[in-house]
Scaffold this motif. Structure first.
Motif, PDB file in Angstrom:
ATOM      1  N   THR A 211       3.693 -11.680   0.192  1.00  0.00           N
ATOM      2  CA  THR A 211       3.275 -10.392   0.610  1.00  0.00           C
ATOM      3  C   THR A 211       1.448 -10.871  -0.442  1.00  0.00           C
ATOM      4  O   THR A 211       0.106 -10.458   0.342  1.00  0.00           O
ATOM      5  N   TRP A 231       0.213   1.818  -2.259  1.00  0.00           N
ATOM      6  CA  TRP A 231       0.545   2.562  -0.715  1.00  0.00           C
ATOM      7  C   TRP A 231      -1.051   3.570  -0.604  1.00  0.00           C
ATOM      8  O   TRP A 231      -0.693   3.273   0.887  1.00  0.00           O
ATOM      9  N   ILE A 234      -2.921   2.516   1.915  1.00  0.00           N
ATOM     10  CA  ILE A 234      -2.711   2.252   3.742  1.00  0.00           C
ATOM     11  C   ILE A 234      -3.155   3.199   4.682  1.00  0.00           C
ATOM     12  O   ILE A 234      -2.801   3.938   3.731  1.00  0.00           O
ATOM     13  N   GLN A 263       0.498  -6.040   9.121  1.00  0.00           N
ATOM     14  CA  GLN A 263       1.265  -4.989   9.107  1.00  0.00           C
ATOM     15  C   GLN A 263       3.310  -5.585   9.375  1.00  0.00           C
ATOM     16  O   GLN A 263       3.802  -4.509   8.372  1.00  0.00           O
ATOM     17  N   GLN A 265       4.472  -6.892   7.004  1.00  0.00           N
ATOM     18  CA  GLN A 265       4.414  -7.415   5.881  1.00  0.00           C
ATOM     19  C   GLN A 265       4.529  -5.873   5.369  1.00  0.00           C
ATOM     20  O   GLN A 265       5.801  -5.187   4.559  1.00  0.00           O
ATOM     21  N   PHE A 266       3.759  -4.888   4.934  1.00  0.00           N
ATOM     22  CA  PHE A 266       3.999  -3.653   5.093  1.00  0.00           C
ATOM     23  C   PHE A 266       5.398  -3.288   5.231  1.00  0.00           C
ATOM     24  O   PHE A 266       5.960  -2.120   4.668  1.00  0.00           O
ATOM     25  N   SER A 267       5.418  -3.042   6.331  1.00  0.00           N
ATOM     26  CA  SER A 267       7.011  -2.938   6.804  1.00  0.00           C
ATOM     27  C   SER A 267       8.008  -3.424   6.365  1.00  0.00           C
ATOM     28  O   SER A 267       9.143  -2.978   5.731  1.00  0.00           O
ATOM     29  N   GLN A 270       8.489  -1.738   2.282  1.00  0.00           N
ATOM     30  CA  GLN A 270       9.222  -0.291   2.405  1.00  0.00           C
ATOM     31  C   GLN A 270      10.501  -0.676   1.856  1.00  0.00           C
ATOM     32  O   GLN A 270      11.305   0.202   1.065  1.00  0.00           O
ATOM     33  N   LYS A 273      10.317  -0.456  -2.139  1.00  0.00           N
ATOM     34  CA  LYS A 273       9.596   0.846  -2.632  1.00  0.00           C
ATOM     35  C   LYS A 273      10.043   1.359  -3.523  1.00  0.00           C
ATOM     36  O   LYS A 273      11.309   1.960  -3.395  1.00  0.00           O
ATOM     37  N   LEU A 278       2.210  -1.245  -4.004  1.00  0.00           N
ATOM     38  CA  LEU A 278       2.810  -2.359  -2.581  1.00  0.00           C
ATOM     39  C   LEU A 278       3.867  -3.222  -2.869  1.00  0.00           C
ATOM     40  O   LEU A 278       4.957  -3.243  -2.468  1.00  0.00           O
TER      41      LEU A 278
END
Length: 440
Positions: A211, A231, A234, A263, A265-267, A270, A273, A278
């Protein structure tokens, strides 16, 4: 009272009015020994008489040149007294005219001053001494950029505490030596991510590092901004943040649309987290040892077939003297994480996009320029980001089915043994403890 000087009163305060050697009149407030302005006429006339005698002594000099030489000598005596008896750094910090600087910047300024004071010792601080010091600094083999930063710091400090007599004022900066990172080609980008995604390639915090690279490629972020990405940046279908390097100068944040690959990679992020970052493990490691992150990226690039280092043709830049007086070899960077930023700009420019629009995305160091580009909307910026060739990167990313299949293979005892042997060989003790914590 002599004809060329007189006592005048303005309000409650007395002044001594006299004619200078150039024929122009001027006046000075009459002050007592404690520095207080005099309001009693008799006291004012007594002190004015003293000032008159001093003025007459100056007027007995043969020429204006002698007068100016005497004034210069007085300034020199004052400067010598200040430079030797005063804590220059404290004088700088307490000066109300100094520019506002962050903690890191002040630490750099202080280190530069201490190095100069060590060189100067008890000697009088003059233009000649400042020149000799900068010559000695250059002879250590430092880069032009480092030399100029050192000179800039000393110029600023002495300009604030000696505005009329700065010993570094006339010294010139060195021409910058260009050591720009090279951009990647499409084929090189694919090789990098193919190498990274290979099952046999080990990289600490591999998913987070993937990422990290995509943040550099898709947004043109610098390493600090990517490693310490938060985070809170975003906000729905876009990100909003101020780059670390230029945040103090920027009035408005950089706002960028999020491409589909990020998008996704951000999911996935989680799953790991646990704090404001991030990439929590990468951020923690970067803040403790940023060179470790850079070295891992260099190893990945080299494994992908890229030469990350090259020797400069200028022999002076090949060696330098460190703070302990040891001679060391300098290698000039060719490819690094910063190459993703160059790649972003190169692809966007080659696709015919407005360069000013590209600068609005990557963040410009000049305040005026950054503010000038803020009128570009998200759709315009999305067109630039979509120009980055991510097709090969996406196809090399393991699918969910492939990930589940790889996890299932670990149930095989033979595979488990190979995995444990590999971890035992490659992880240090701290990393092994971290690994076992995840299993517990």
């Amino acid at each position: 009272m002599a004809t060329n000087g007189s006592v005048i009163k303005r309000g409650k305060v007395y002044y001594f009015r006299f004619r200078k050697i150039d024929g122009k009149y001027t006046q000075r407030a009459i002050k007592d020994g404690a520095g207080n302005r005099v309001t009693v006429k008799a006291e004012a006339e007594r002190l004015a008489a003293v000032m008159q005698r001093e003025l007459q002594q100056l007027e007995t000099l043969n020429s204006k040149a002698e007068y100016l030489a005497r004034v210069a000598e007085v300034k020199k005596i004052i400067r010598r007294k200040i430079s030797k008896n005063c804590d220059i750094w404290q004088a700088y910090l307490q000066n109300p005219n100094r520019p506002e600087s962050g903690t890191e910047t002040l630490e750099i300024y202080q280190r530069c001053l201490k190095k100069f004071q060590t060189f100067a010792g008890d000697a009088e601080i003059t233009e000649q001494l400042a020149g000799r010091y900068m010559v000695s600094l250059w002879d250590t083999g430092i880069s032009s950029r480092t030399y100029n930063k050192h000179l800039q710091a000393l110029k600023l400090i002495f300009r604030i505490i000696h505005p009329e007599d700065n010993p570094f004022a006339e010294l010139k900066a060195k021409p910058l030596e260009q050591e720009s990172r090279k951009p990647f080609t499409i084929a090189e980008i694919n090789n990098i991510f193919n190498t990274l995604n290979a099952e046999q390639y080990y990289l600490l915090h591999k998913d987070q590092m993937r990422t990290l690279l995509l943040l550099g490629l898709c947004f043109g972020l610098r390493l600090h901004d990517a490693a310490c990405f938060k985070w809170e940046y975003i906000q729905g279908d876009h990100i909003s943040f101020k780059p670390h390097k230029t945040r103090r100068k920027m009035r408005t944040a950089v706002v960028l649309p999020i491409p589909p690959i990020l998008q996704e990679q951000f999911s996935k992020a989680q799953a790991w987290k646990r704090n404001e970052y991030l990439l929590p493990d990468v951020a923690e490691r970067y803040q403790c040892n940023d060179s470790g992150i850079s070295q891992d990226i260099s190893k990945l690039l080299e494994r992908s077939g890229l030469q990350t280092r090259e020797t400069a043709s200028d022999a002076r830049r090949q060696t330098y003297t460190d703070t302990e007086g040891k001679q060391k070899q300098r290698k000039i960077g060719r490819y690094s994480f910063h190459s993703f930023r160059h790649t972003f700009c190169t692809f966007a420019a080659n696709s015919g996009k407005d360069l000013s629009l590209v600068k609005a995305i990557v963040g410009h160091s000049a305040v005026a320029m950054t503010e000038h580009y803020t009128h570009f909307n998200l759709e315009a910026k999305r067109s630039v980001i979509e120009a980055i060739p991510l097709t090969g990167v996406i196809t090399t990313m393991p699918s969910r089915d492939e990930e589940l299949s790889n996890i299932a293979k670990l149930s095989n005892p033979a595979v488990q043994k190979r995995v444990l042997d590999f971890l035992h060989r490659t992880l240090n003790n701290a990393q092994k403890q971290e690994f076992f914590k995840l299993l517990s």
